[in-house]
Design a protein around this motif. Structure first.
Motif, PDB file in Angstrom:
ATOM      1  N   ALA A 216      59.030  72.339 -16.865  1.00  0.00           N
ATOM      2  CA  ALA A 216      59.409  70.713 -17.100  1.00  0.00           C
ATOM      3  C   ALA A 216      57.492  70.364 -16.983  1.00  0.00           C
ATOM      4  O   ALA A 216      57.047  70.762 -15.853  1.00  0.00           O
ATOM      5  CB  ALA A 216      60.159  70.318 -15.700  1.00  0.00           C
ATOM      6  N   ARG A 217      57.764  70.051 -17.913  1.00  0.00           N
ATOM      7  CA  ARG A 217      56.044  69.721 -18.301  1.00  0.00           C
ATOM      8  C   ARG A 217      55.995  68.655 -17.052  1.00  0.00           C
ATOM      9  O   ARG A 217      56.373  67.514 -17.681  1.00  0.00           O
ATOM     10  CB  ARG A 217      55.771  69.093 -19.820  1.00  0.00           C
ATOM     11  N   ALA A 270      49.094  80.128 -16.044  1.00  0.00           N
ATOM     12  CA  ALA A 270      48.421  79.125 -17.017  1.00  0.00           C
ATOM     13  C   ALA A 270      48.205  78.047 -15.489  1.00  0.00           C
ATOM     14  O   ALA A 270      47.188  77.939 -14.755  1.00  0.00           O
ATOM     15  CB  ALA A 270      49.871  78.135 -17.650  1.00  0.00           C
ATOM     16  N   LEU A 271      48.846  78.005 -14.451  1.00  0.00           N
ATOM     17  CA  LEU A 271      48.631  77.701 -12.590  1.00  0.00           C
ATOM     18  C   LEU A 271      47.727  78.258 -12.183  1.00  0.00           C
ATOM     19  O   LEU A 271      47.363  77.623 -12.340  1.00  0.00           O
ATOM     20  CB  LEU A 271      49.667  77.521 -12.427  1.00  0.00           C
ATOM     21  N   ALA A 272      47.819  79.456 -12.263  1.00  0.00           N
ATOM     22  CA  ALA A 272      46.683  80.061 -11.343  1.00  0.00           C
ATOM     23  C   ALA A 272      45.369  79.776 -11.675  1.00  0.00           C
ATOM     24  O   ALA A 272      44.517  79.787 -11.045  1.00  0.00           O
ATOM     25  CB  ALA A 272      46.764  81.652 -11.698  1.00  0.00           C
ATOM     26  N   LYS A 294      51.519  78.153 -23.501  1.00  0.00           N
ATOM     27  CA  LYS A 294      50.180  78.219 -22.383  1.00  0.00           C
ATOM     28  C   LYS A 294      50.200  76.709 -22.691  1.00  0.00           C
ATOM     29  O   LYS A 294      49.602  75.925 -21.405  1.00  0.00           O
ATOM     30  CB  LYS A 294      50.269  79.092 -21.890  1.00  0.00           C
ATOM     31  N   ALA A 295      49.889  76.099 -23.596  1.00  0.00           N
ATOM     32  CA  ALA A 295      48.911  74.817 -24.651  1.00  0.00           C
ATOM     33  C   ALA A 295      50.060  73.753 -23.693  1.00  0.00           C
ATOM     34  O   ALA A 295      49.190  72.934 -23.566  1.00  0.00           O
ATOM     35  CB  ALA A 295      48.611  74.731 -25.294  1.00  0.00           C
ATOM     36  N   GLY A 296      51.175  74.325 -23.755  1.00  0.00           N
ATOM     37  CA  GLY A 296      51.963  72.637 -23.519  1.00  0.00           C
ATOM     38  C   GLY A 296      51.697  72.722 -22.103  1.00  0.00           C
ATOM     39  O   GLY A 296      51.614  70.918 -21.942  1.00  0.00           O
ATOM     40  N   LEU A 297      51.672  73.450 -21.211  1.00  0.00           N
ATOM     41  CA  LEU A 297      51.763  73.307 -19.620  1.00  0.00           C
ATOM     42  C   LEU A 297      50.299  72.947 -19.519  1.00  0.00           C
ATOM     43  O   LEU A 297      50.109  71.836 -18.453  1.00  0.00           O
ATOM     44  CB  LEU A 297      51.527  74.307 -19.064  1.00  0.00           C
TER      45      LEU A 297
END
Length: 465
Positions: A216-217, A270-272, A294-297
């Motif tokens: 979920a972005r 990506a979150l890290a 990953k770019a979307g997030l």
């Protein structure tokens, strides 16, 4: 329990029936679709996970028949190494000596006999019909003889015959039993510190059907919306969910681009990167961004923080896919090894480097047979050049996430060990994912399907000196 153990009675000691030679071959659209996928993988290096939905849609195969076609194709691709050993023991020719269209059909029949609940007579007769339709009547007689022999033993009984003894050749034994090339078994064992029990668990997880992971972005969709649509919350990612059944494209948030299909480990690496504290945090780069997960997030998280993302990919069609995944980010077609941006431009850089993809064998079953050890030197050379370029792109004090969807040591620790000294401080990536256990001994983070239910992704976090 395997298929052979479930059919031990009720045959009166006779082999499975194949139907009369005089009758017209019956068309079975699910099996034909599975077979055509196998041929496309062999003939033109098609990607099974991309082609199968197209085949099903074009041929209007839905419901149970679609599920059957998918299971037969993916299951055959996963078990191909095991089935070839058994097929070779049942015929007078090695599988490599058979005409490829015939070989793929026999493999498909072997999968039905050894790892599904399909009755033996139906598995054999449907395979013979398929061969008569797609290959010819002559080869069907050879296939019938081979498959009748395959049907005579259970999978466990065959493995006791064709697999090297575990005590004498543990790697060869695991390779045959779990249907992985020997070199991949070795790579997993090395990445797991030589633990053969855990190597076995990792190989078993590769052969299990993965669940569909959703993201979920943030700012556009919440996990609660996905849960309301039938998903369940992910174990670790605050943005993640898993779809227990159904087509993700039928979820409104996914259809509208506010959510997407994305592996949970992909979300977490990506979150890290976004969790590392910085004193200045305005410009982000996703250096090898295609196809855009990953770019979307990152784009969504950057928007919440007032930062801006630039997403780049060297291939035109992958850059186009990235444009469909982001809303605010700039997207450019660019070679990360010879980039158009100035050194020291960015505060955060994501480098999801091209790799063997050994971490995603659950979702891409054919990749284990497509890759070769000879691919490693070229890939690791590219990975080194890209990581050096990423460390040039980030400002002093900024941070780079080096990510591969592979646990192979040559693509992970060795690349970082060759490039980072003198350029960057290696951070302990596990500190930025405290909710995730079992990420290894550090300072890197290594995900595993058998530990985390995710792809086997590797993460290193580097702060430029």
């Amino acid at each position: 329990m395997n298929r052979g153990q479930q059919r031990s009675s009720g045959r009166g000691g006779r082999g499975p029936a194949t139907g009369g030679r005089g009758r017209r071959p019956r068309r079975d659209e699910a099996r034909i679709a599975a077979y055509d996928l196998l041929r496309a993988v062999d003939e033109r290096d098609a990607y099974a996970n991309l082609l199968m939905p197209t085949l099903l849609r074009q041929r209007k195969i839905t419901g149970r028949e679609a599920a059957l076609a998918t299971e037969l194709a993916y299951g055959t691709l996963r078990g191909l190494g095991t089935y070839d050993e058994i097929i070779g023991a049942c015929g007078d020719r090695a599988p490599g000596e058979l005409d490829p269209p015939l070989r793929d059909a026999i493999r498909l029949g072997a999968h039905q006999l050894l790892r599904t609940r399909i009755p033996a007579h139906a598995a054999v007769s449907s395979t013979i019909d398929l061969i008569r339709l797609r290959v010819g009547p002559g080869p069907s007689r050879y296939a019938n003889a081979v498959l009748r022999k395959v049907a005579g033993r259970t999978l466990d009984e065959w493995l006791a015959i064709v697999a090297p003894p575990k005590e004498e050749d543990p790697i060869g034994h695991l390779a045959v039993v779990h249907s992985h090339p020997r070199w991949i078994v070795n790579a997993f064992r090395d990445a797991l510190g030589g633990d053969l029990d855990e190597t076995t668990a990792a190989l078993e997880a590769d052969n299990a059907r993965p669940r569909v992971a959703l993201v979920a972005r943030p700012g556009r969709c919440s996990p609660d919306e996905l849960v309301a649509a039938g998903a369940e919350r992910a174990a670790y990612s605050p943005y993640g969910c898993y779809l227990t059944e159904g087509d993700p494209a039928e979820i409104p948030a996914v259809a509208e681009g506010r959510a997407a299909v994305q592996d949970e480990a992909s979300q977490l690496v990506a979150l890290a990167l976004t969790r590392v504290p910085l004193d200045e945090d305005r410009r982000w780069l996703d250096m090898c961004a295609g196809p855009g997960g990953k770019a979307g997030l990152l784009d969504a998280i950057a928007a919440e923080r007032g930062a801006r993302l630039l997403a780049a990919d060297v291939q035109h069609h992958r850059a186009r896919l990235v444009r469909g995944a982001v809303t605010r980010a700039g997207v450019v077609q660019a070679d990360g090894t010879a980039p158009p941006w100035r050194p020291g431009t960015f505060d955060r850089v994501m480098l999801d480097a091209p790799c063997t993809g050994l971490g995603a064998l659950r979702r891409r079953p054919e990749a284990r047979w497509r890759r070769r050890p000879s691919d490693i030197p070229e890939l690791t050379g590219l990975q080194r050049r890209l990581l050096a370029s990423a460390l040039e792109a980030v400002r002093p004090g900024g941070v780079v996430a080096y990510v591969t969807c592979s646990p192979h040591l040559a693509e992970t620790r060795v690349v970082v060990g060759d490039v980072a000294p003198g350029r960057a401080e290696v951070l302990d990536a596990r500190e930025y994912l405290p909710e995730v256990p079992g990420l290894g001994d550090g300072p890197f983070a290594q995900f595993w399907p058998h530990r985390h239910g995710t792809d086997a992704m590797f993460l290193a976090l580097l702060r430029r000196r």
